[in-house]
Design a protein around this motif. Structure first.
Motif, PDB file in Angstrom:
ATOM      1  N   ALA A 233       0.834  -1.204   0.000  1.00  0.00           N
ATOM      2  CA  ALA A 233       0.000   0.000   0.000  1.00  0.00           C
ATOM      3  C   ALA A 233       0.871   1.256   0.000  1.00  0.00           C
ATOM      4  O   ALA A 233       0.597   2.217  -0.726  1.00  0.00           O
ATOM      5  N   LYS A 234       1.924   1.240   0.800  1.00  0.00           N
ATOM      6  CA  LYS A 234       2.826   2.395   0.854  1.00  0.00           C
ATOM      7  C   LYS A 234       3.458   2.640  -0.518  1.00  0.00           C
ATOM      8  O   LYS A 234       3.514   3.775  -0.991  1.00  0.00           O
ATOM      9  N   ARG A 235       3.910   1.572  -1.173  1.00  0.00           N
ATOM     10  CA  ARG A 235       4.501   1.730  -2.510  1.00  0.00           C
ATOM     11  C   ARG A 235       3.476   2.317  -3.490  1.00  0.00           C
ATOM     12  O   ARG A 235       3.794   3.207  -4.265  1.00  0.00           O
ATOM     13  N   PHE A 236       2.240   1.806  -3.466  1.00  0.00           N
ATOM     14  CA  PHE A 236       1.225   2.280  -4.403  1.00  0.00           C
ATOM     15  C   PHE A 236       0.867   3.739  -4.140  1.00  0.00           C
ATOM     16  O   PHE A 236       0.902   4.575  -5.055  1.00  0.00           O
ATOM     17  N   TYR A 237       0.529   4.056  -2.904  1.00  0.00           N
ATOM     18  CA  TYR A 237       0.059   5.406  -2.615  1.00  0.00           C
ATOM     19  C   TYR A 237       1.172   6.446  -2.687  1.00  0.00           C
ATOM     20  O   TYR A 237       0.924   7.594  -3.075  1.00  0.00           O
ATOM     21  N   VAL A 238       2.393   6.068  -2.368  1.00  0.00           N
ATOM     22  CA  VAL A 238       3.515   7.021  -2.418  1.00  0.00           C
ATOM     23  C   VAL A 238       4.177   7.016  -3.800  1.00  0.00           C
ATOM     24  O   VAL A 238       4.274   8.061  -4.453  1.00  0.00           O
ATOM     25  N   ASP A 239       4.626   5.864  -4.264  1.00  0.00           N
ATOM     26  CA  ASP A 239       5.398   5.809  -5.503  1.00  0.00           C
ATOM     27  C   ASP A 239       4.545   5.959  -6.758  1.00  0.00           C
ATOM     28  O   ASP A 239       5.009   6.517  -7.754  1.00  0.00           O
ATOM     29  N   VAL A 240       3.321   5.473  -6.727  1.00  0.00           N
ATOM     30  CA  VAL A 240       2.473   5.528  -7.922  1.00  0.00           C
ATOM     31  C   VAL A 240       1.566   6.756  -7.918  1.00  0.00           C
ATOM     32  O   VAL A 240       1.529   7.511  -8.884  1.00  0.00           O
ATOM     33  N   LEU A 241       0.838   6.958  -6.814  1.00  0.00           N
ATOM     34  CA  LEU A 241      -0.099   8.080  -6.773  1.00  0.00           C
ATOM     35  C   LEU A 241       0.549   9.402  -6.372  1.00  0.00           C
ATOM     36  O   LEU A 241      -0.031  10.458  -6.586  1.00  0.00           O
ATOM     37  N   GLY A 242       1.722   9.341  -5.755  1.00  0.00           N
ATOM     38  CA  GLY A 242       2.425  10.572  -5.414  1.00  0.00           C
ATOM     39  C   GLY A 242       2.121  11.142  -4.037  1.00  0.00           C
ATOM     40  O   GLY A 242       2.468  12.288  -3.750  1.00  0.00           O
ATOM     41  N   PHE A 243       1.475  10.353  -3.176  1.00  0.00           N
ATOM     42  CA  PHE A 243       1.234  10.812  -1.810  1.00  0.00           C
ATOM     43  C   PHE A 243       2.565  10.899  -1.074  1.00  0.00           C
ATOM     44  O   PHE A 243       3.573  10.348  -1.509  1.00  0.00           O
ATOM     45  N   GLU A 244       2.555  11.565   0.066  1.00  0.00           N
ATOM     46  CA  GLU A 244       3.723  11.652   0.932  1.00  0.00           C
ATOM     47  C   GLU A 244       3.435  10.887   2.223  1.00  0.00           C
ATOM     48  O   GLU A 244       2.280  10.802   2.644  1.00  0.00           O
ATOM     49  N   VAL A 245       4.480  10.346   2.831  1.00  0.00           N
ATOM     50  CA  VAL A 245       4.334   9.628   4.104  1.00  0.00           C
ATOM     51  C   VAL A 245       4.247  10.649   5.225  1.00  0.00           C
ATOM     52  O   VAL A 245       5.056  11.569   5.305  1.00  0.00           O
ATOM     53  N   GLY A 246       3.244  10.487   6.074  1.00  0.00           N
ATOM     54  CA  GLY A 246       3.119  11.330   7.260  1.00  0.00           C
ATOM     55  C   GLY A 246       3.780  10.649   8.439  1.00  0.00           C
ATOM     56  O   GLY A 246       4.767  11.112   8.975  1.00  0.00           O
ATOM     57  N   ILE A 247       3.251   9.493   8.832  1.00  0.00           N
ATOM     58  CA  ILE A 247       3.773   8.707   9.955  1.00  0.00           C
ATOM     59  C   ILE A 247       3.974   7.281   9.486  1.00  0.00           C
ATOM     60  O   ILE A 247       3.122   6.724   8.798  1.00  0.00           O
TER      61      ILE A 247
ATOM     62  N   HIS B 151      -0.516  11.270   2.816  1.00  0.00           N
ATOM     63  CA  HIS B 151      -1.346  12.435   2.532  1.00  0.00           C
ATOM     64  C   HIS B 151      -0.997  12.993   1.157  1.00  0.00           C
ATOM     65  O   HIS B 151       0.092  12.734   0.630  1.00  0.00           O
ATOM     66  N   PRO B 152      -1.912  13.753   0.554  1.00  0.00           N
ATOM     67  CA  PRO B 152      -1.599  14.371  -0.735  1.00  0.00           C
ATOM     68  C   PRO B 152      -0.375  15.277  -0.589  1.00  0.00           C
ATOM     69  O   PRO B 152      -0.101  15.792   0.505  1.00  0.00           O
ATOM     70  N   PRO B 153       0.359  15.500  -1.676  1.00  0.00           N
ATOM     71  CA  PRO B 153       1.568  16.317  -1.608  1.00  0.00           C
ATOM     72  C   PRO B 153       1.312  17.680  -0.963  1.00  0.00           C
ATOM     73  O   PRO B 153       0.388  18.398  -1.347  1.00  0.00           O
ATOM     74  N   GLY B 154       2.120  17.980   0.062  1.00  0.00           N
ATOM     75  CA  GLY B 154       2.031  19.269   0.729  1.00  0.00           C
ATOM     76  C   GLY B 154       0.792  19.459   1.584  1.00  0.00           C
ATOM     77  O   GLY B 154       0.528  20.568   2.037  1.00  0.00           O
ATOM     78  N   ARG B 155       0.023  18.394   1.831  1.00  0.00           N
ATOM     79  CA  ARG B 155      -1.228  18.506   2.596  1.00  0.00           C
ATOM     80  C   ARG B 155      -1.226  17.567   3.803  1.00  0.00           C
ATOM     81  O   ARG B 155      -2.067  16.677   3.896  1.00  0.00           O
ATOM     82  N   PRO B 156      -0.307  17.743   4.745  1.00  0.00           N
ATOM     83  CA  PRO B 156      -0.303  16.876   5.918  1.00  0.00           C
ATOM     84  C   PRO B 156      -1.571  17.010   6.757  1.00  0.00           C
ATOM     85  O   PRO B 156      -1.841  16.175   7.615  1.00  0.00           O
TER      86      PRO B 156
END
Length: 143
Positions: free
Chosen positions: A18-32, A45-50
């Motif tokens: 899930a982390k790979r998909f949401y971060v690497d594919v969709l471009g989300f950022e890791v919060g925690i 979270h979406p880029p720049g939207r913690p």
């Protein structure tokens, strides 16, 4: 008074995938991303939207007891746990970008009264809408 959402939770089958998909594919950022008392807290979270965190959760004990956990995993795998819509400024361009990254678009972008809308699923079956929303004033003007 409720002022918004503090956290949205999304059931997934595997946190690393899930982390790979949401971060690497969709471009989300890791919060925690940390372990606490045997539980892995993973938010993106979406880029720049913690301020818009989404927690990725595997429905399994001890968080969700059996047999409920198994029922949730079954519903997830069959695509019955749709979460909502992700916003974009350009639905058609975002769909093209996601397709280039290997995301299967299940519904191509289409004009609707509320904006331009498309759909895709994550690797676990979660159904997502991808929406380029109109403003409320624009929507009201068309009805």
């Amino acid at each position: 008074m409720i002022t918004g959402f503090a956290l949205v939770c999304l059931n997934v089958a595997d946190l690393d995938q899930a982390k790979r998909f949401y971060v690497d594919v969709l471009g989300f950022e890791v919060g925690i991303d940390r372990e606490l008392d045997g539980f892995r807290w993973l938010t993106v979270h979406p880029p720049g939207r913690p301020d818009q965190p989404m927690m990725l959760v595997v429905p399994e004990p001890p968080v969700v007891p059996e047999p409920i956990a198994g029922q949730l995993r079954s519903l997830l795998a069959r695509g019955y746990l749709g979460i909502g819509a992700l916003a974009t400024d350009d639905c058609r361009a975002t769909c093209a970008e996601l397709q280039a990254r290997g995301v299967h678009i299940t519904e191509e972008p289409e004009e609707r009264f509320y904006g331009i809308d498309a759909a895709f699923r994550d690797p676990f079956g979660n159904h997502w809408r991808l929406t380029q929303p109109r403003t409320l004033d624009e929507i009201r003007a068309t009805t």
